[in-house]
Design a protein around this motif. Structure first.
Motif, mmCIF file in Angstrom:
data_model
loop_
_atom_site.group_PDB
_atom_site.id
_atom_site.type_symbol
_atom_site.label_atom_id
_atom_site.label_comp_id
_atom_site.label_asym_id
_atom_site.label_seq_id
_atom_site.Cartn_x
_atom_site.Cartn_y
_atom_site.Cartn_z
ATOM 1 N N LEU A 247 0.807 -1.119 -0.093
ATOM 2 C CA LEU A 247 0.039 -0.144 -0.259
ATOM 3 C C LEU A 247 0.669 0.810 0.390
ATOM 4 N N TRP A 248 1.972 1.272 0.562
ATOM 5 C CA TRP A 248 2.791 2.782 1.080
ATOM 6 C C TRP A 248 4.205 2.117 1.019
ATOM 7 N N VAL A 249 5.049 3.024 0.431
ATOM 8 C CA VAL A 249 6.206 2.629 -0.106
ATOM 9 C C VAL A 249 6.809 4.136 0.681
ATOM 10 N N GLY A 250 8.102 4.240 1.923
ATOM 11 C CA GLY A 250 8.197 5.616 2.480
ATOM 12 C C GLY A 250 10.070 5.464 2.540
ATOM 13 N N LYS A 251 9.897 6.746 2.418
ATOM 14 C CA LYS A 251 12.200 6.109 2.461
ATOM 15 C C LYS A 251 12.286 6.475 4.103
ATOM 16 N N GLU A 252 12.831 5.501 3.911
ATOM 17 C CA GLU A 252 13.580 6.248 5.679
ATOM 18 C C GLU A 252 12.737 5.411 6.296
ATOM 19 N N ARG A 253 13.531 5.338 7.480
ATOM 20 C CA ARG A 253 12.419 4.567 8.985
ATOM 21 C C ARG A 253 12.696 5.789 9.811
ATOM 22 N N GLN B 291 9.259 2.001 18.603
ATOM 23 C CA GLN B 291 8.798 2.554 19.785
ATOM 24 C C GLN B 291 7.815 3.168 18.972
ATOM 25 N N PRO B 292 8.695 4.329 17.818
ATOM 26 C CA PRO B 292 7.810 5.304 17.013
ATOM 27 C C PRO B 292 6.502 4.858 16.364
ATOM 28 N N TYR B 293 7.331 3.387 15.834
ATOM 29 C CA TYR B 293 5.833 2.707 15.270
ATOM 30 C C TYR B 293 4.744 2.466 15.996
ATOM 31 N N LEU B 294 4.690 1.826 17.694
ATOM 32 C CA LEU B 294 3.949 1.751 18.398
ATOM 33 C C LEU B 294 3.025 3.012 18.642
ATOM 34 N N ASP B 295 4.195 3.881 18.299
ATOM 35 C CA ASP B 295 3.388 5.822 18.826
ATOM 36 C C ASP B 295 2.478 6.485 17.517
ATOM 37 N N GLN C 169 -1.895 6.110 18.276
ATOM 38 C CA GLN C 169 -2.633 7.666 17.106
ATOM 39 C C GLN C 169 -3.598 8.100 16.314
ATOM 40 N N LYS C 170 -3.273 7.026 15.249
ATOM 41 C CA LYS C 170 -3.563 6.982 14.142
ATOM 42 C C LYS C 170 -5.086 5.605 14.478
ATOM 43 N N CYS C 171 -4.306 4.733 14.728
ATOM 44 C CA CYS C 171 -5.582 3.363 14.735
ATOM 45 C C CYS C 171 -5.520 2.992 16.350
ATOM 46 N N SER C 172 -5.719 4.149 16.602
ATOM 47 C CA SER C 172 -6.488 3.639 18.333
ATOM 48 C C SER C 172 -7.417 2.767 18.932
ATOM 49 N N GLN C 173 -7.901 2.651 17.428
ATOM 50 C CA GLN C 173 -9.332 1.708 17.869
ATOM 51 C C GLN C 173 -8.657 -0.276 17.241
ATOM 52 N N ALA C 174 -7.774 0.239 16.405
ATOM 53 C CA ALA C 174 -7.438 -1.675 15.668
ATOM 54 C C ALA C 174 -6.468 -2.413 16.678
ATOM 55 N N LEU C 175 -6.859 -2.829 16.821
ATOM 56 C CA LEU C 175 -5.876 -4.700 17.467
ATOM 57 C C LEU C 175 -4.783 -3.987 17.519
ATOM 58 N N HIS C 176 -3.812 -4.614 18.120
ATOM 59 C CA HIS C 176 -2.207 -3.726 17.790
ATOM 60 C C HIS C 176 -1.442 -5.191 18.073
ATOM 61 N N ILE C 177 -0.903 -5.982 16.851
ATOM 62 C CA ILE C 177 -0.320 -7.300 17.451
ATOM 63 C C ILE C 177 1.018 -7.197 17.349
ATOM 64 N N LEU C 178 2.134 -7.409 17.771
ATOM 65 C CA LEU C 178 3.532 -7.281 17.848
ATOM 66 C C LEU C 178 3.451 -8.772 17.225
ATOM 67 N N ASP C 179 4.968 -8.176 16.335
ATOM 68 C CA ASP C 179 5.821 -9.146 14.929
ATOM 69 C C ASP C 179 6.225 -10.223 15.775
ATOM 70 N N THR D 200 11.493 -6.835 28.773
ATOM 71 C CA THR D 200 11.143 -6.020 27.238
ATOM 72 C C THR D 200 9.359 -6.703 27.025
ATOM 73 N N LEU D 201 9.435 -8.353 27.297
ATOM 74 C CA LEU D 201 8.385 -8.790 26.867
ATOM 75 C C LEU D 201 7.217 -8.398 28.095
ATOM 76 N N ARG D 202 7.801 -7.929 29.245
ATOM 77 C CA ARG D 202 6.571 -7.534 29.831
ATOM 78 C C ARG D 202 5.952 -6.304 30.233
ATOM 79 N N THR D 203 6.984 -5.283 29.613
ATOM 80 C CA THR D 203 6.766 -3.998 29.478
ATOM 81 C C THR D 203 5.820 -4.344 27.801
ATOM 82 N N HIS D 204 5.479 -4.988 26.834
ATOM 83 C CA HIS D 204 4.744 -5.311 25.988
ATOM 84 C C HIS D 204 3.629 -6.643 25.868
ATOM 85 N N ARG D 205 3.151 -6.670 27.211
ATOM 86 C CA ARG D 205 2.860 -7.907 27.661
ATOM 87 C C ARG D 205 0.794 -7.425 27.226
ATOM 88 N N THR D 206 0.697 -6.359 27.076
ATOM 89 C CA THR D 206 -0.538 -6.087 26.073
ATOM 90 C C THR D 206 -0.922 -6.899 24.808
#
Length: 413
Positions: free
Chosen positions: A182-188, A217-221, A225-235, A346-352
C-alpha cells in the motif's frame, strides 16, 4: 496485419490502412485514419467537438509483430471545444505525449514483472528508458484508480535497500483474501510512517481493525495515535529473532570466558545447534546438542528458557497465555543471565500487545509480512539495485501493489 489490427481494435472511430515496410526494412509502418463521419474527442473534457486543424504526422510505437517493430502513423487533429478551447484530440491508443501506444506500454510493463527492466528492453529491441516510462504509466494509472475502502488489516515493516543504513518503510494490506503493498516510505522514520495515514485519511484509518508491527517505539506511537481502535499485534518473527540474538550473546560470552580460563572448548561449533529448531537439526547437530545438554552452562540454561517460551505460541486463550508469560518472565528474571533478563523485561513491557495475537485468534502474524519483504528484496536483487528512490518505488508498486491496469483499445487474447 491490417485485418488483425482492425479485428482486434475495440474503438470503431478509426481504421488502419496501408501497412508497409519502413526504409530500413526492420520495422512496419501502419497508417491510421479516422472513419468518415466520426467526430474528434476533446482531450480535456472527453466530449465530441468540431475539428479545428491538423498537426504534423505523429508516430506511436506499437507491440512488435513477427520480430518487426510496428509504428502507427497518424495526423493528430485539434478541436475547437466550447468548454476547453483549442486542444489536441484524444486518441484511444495513445495517452498525452507518450511515444508508446497504451497496448505496448502495458505489454512492456507485464514483462517487466517477470524480467529485469534491462532484459525486457533487450528482448523487445527498445531502451531501458522506454520500459521505465511504460512501468511509470501503468503504476501511475493503477495508483490513481485503486480502491482502499476494504482495508481491514495492516502490516508495517522496514527493509534495507542500500548500504549505509538506508531503509524503506513498507506498509502492506494483509487481509485473508488480499495481500498487497500500500505504501513505500523513504527511510525508517516517524514522518515516513505518518505519510501513509496522510494518504488514506482519517476515515479509512478509523476502519482498520488489526495492525501488525515490530516493537520499534515510533511505530507503536503512530499506530496508537492514528489507529487507536485497531487491535495492535506485535511481530512474532522479531520476538523470536531478539530471543535468538540474546541466546547467541550468552553463548559467545561464555565461550570466550572458557577459552580465557583454559577450559575445554565445549561450545565450539555449537551456534546453530542451539539457534535452530529441533525439527531442523541435522543428525550430527542433534548428537552435538544432546552431548551439550549434559553440562551445567549458562548457554544451556538460556537455551532451555528459549525452548520453554515456544509453548507460549501454542495457547489459544489470552488468559492462559498471559499466565504462562508472567511465569516465564518471573523465572527468567531470576536466572542471572543478563541478555535473557533484558528480553523478559521487554516482553513484560509489551505484555498487552503480545496477548493481542491470541485475541485476534491467530489470524494475523508476521509470516505474510516477511514473505512480502522477501519478494521486495527479490525485485531489487533482480536488477542489482536501483539508482534512485523514485525508480525503486515504481518497481515495488509494480511487483507487489496488485494495481488495476488500464483498459486497452486492442484485445489479442
Amino acid at each position: 496485419m491490417i485485418t488483425i489490427l482492425n479485428h482486434c481494435h475495440r474503438h470503431r472511430g478509426f481504421v488502419y490502412q496501408h501497412a508497409r515496410f519502413a526504409a530500413d526494412k526492420k520495422s512496419i509502418e501502419v497508417d491510421v485514419r479516422p472513419r468518415e463521419g466520426s467526430a474528434a474527442v476533446c482531450s480535456g473534457c472527453h466530449q465530441p467537438a468540431p475539428g479545428y486543424d491538423h498537426l504534423p504526422q505523429r508516430c506511436f510505437e506499437f507491440i512488435p509483430l513477427w520480430g518487426f517493430l510496428v509504428f502507427l502513423l497518424y495526423r493528430m487533429r485539434r478541436v475547437d471545444c466550447r468548454n476547453c478551447g483549442v486542444l489536441v484530440e484524444e486518441v484511444p491508443w495513445g495517452d498525452g505525449k507518450h511515444q508508446l501506444a497504451r497496448a505496448y506500454m502495458l505489454f512492456l510493463a507485464r514483462w517487466a514483472r517477470k524480467l529485469s527492466w534491462k532484459e525486457t528492453a533487450e528482448a523487445f529491441h527498445t531502451s531501458w528508458d522506454q520500459v521505465c516510462d511504460a512501468v511509470e504509466y501503468v503504476v501511475g494509472w493503477g495508483l490513481e484508480h485503486r480502491t482502499l475502502e476494504s482495508i481491514r488489516a495492516l502490516g508495517v515493516d522496514e527493509i534495507q535497500y542500500a548500504k549505509g543504513h538506508k531503509y524503506l518503510t513498507l506498509v502492506y494490506q494483509i487481509d485473508s483474501g488480499l495481500t498487497r503493498l500500500l505504501w513505500v516510505g523513504k527511510e525508517r522514520t516517524l514522518e515516513s510512517f505518518q505519510g501513509f495515514f496522510a494518504v488514506i485519511g482519517e476515515q479509512l484509518a478509523a476502519q482498520i481493525e488489526f495492525v501488525c508491527s515490530d516493537m520499534w517505539q515510533p511505530y507503536l506511537d503512530v499506530i496508537h495515535q492514528k489507529c487507536s481502535q485497531a487491535l495492535h499485534i506485535l511481530d512474532r518473527f522479531h520476538i523470536v529473532a531478539k530471543m535468538n540474538k540474546a541466546l547467541d550473546e550468552v553463548r559467545a560470552a561464555e565461550s570466550r570466558k572458557m577459552a580465557q580460563e583454559g577450559h575445554p572448548p565445549l561450545l565450539k561449533k555449537s551456534r546453530w545447534c542451539v539457534l535452530k529448531r529441533k525439527q531442523n537439526l541435522t543428525p550430527q547437530q542433534k548428537f552435538r546438542l544432546r552431548d551439550l545438554l549434559r553440562y551445567n552452562l549458562q548457554t544451556v540454561r538460556a537455551y532451555l528458557l528459549k525452548e520453554d517460551f515456544q509453548q507460549f505460541w501454542e495457547y489459544t486463550s489470552p488468559t492462559w497465555a498471559g499466565m504462562f508469560l508472567d511465569f516465564w518472565c518471573y523465572q527468567t528474571l531470576r536466572s542471572r543471565i543478563e541478555p535473557m533478563k533484558k528480553i523478559a523485561r521487554t516482553l513484560r513491557t509489551h505484555r498487552t500487545l503480545l496477548l493481542n495475537y491470541f485475541k485476534a485468534r491467530k489470524q494475523f502474524s508476521s509470516g505474510v509480512i516477511e514473505g512480502l519483504n522477501n519478494k521486495a528484496k527479490v525485485t531489487m536483487r533482480r536488477s542489482y539495485g536501483f539508482r534512485t528512490f523514485r525508480i525503486l518505488e515504481l518497481a515495488l508498486y509494480h511487483s507487489l501493489g496488485k494495481l488495476p491496469e488500464p483498459e486497452l483499445t486492442h484485445e489479442f487474447f
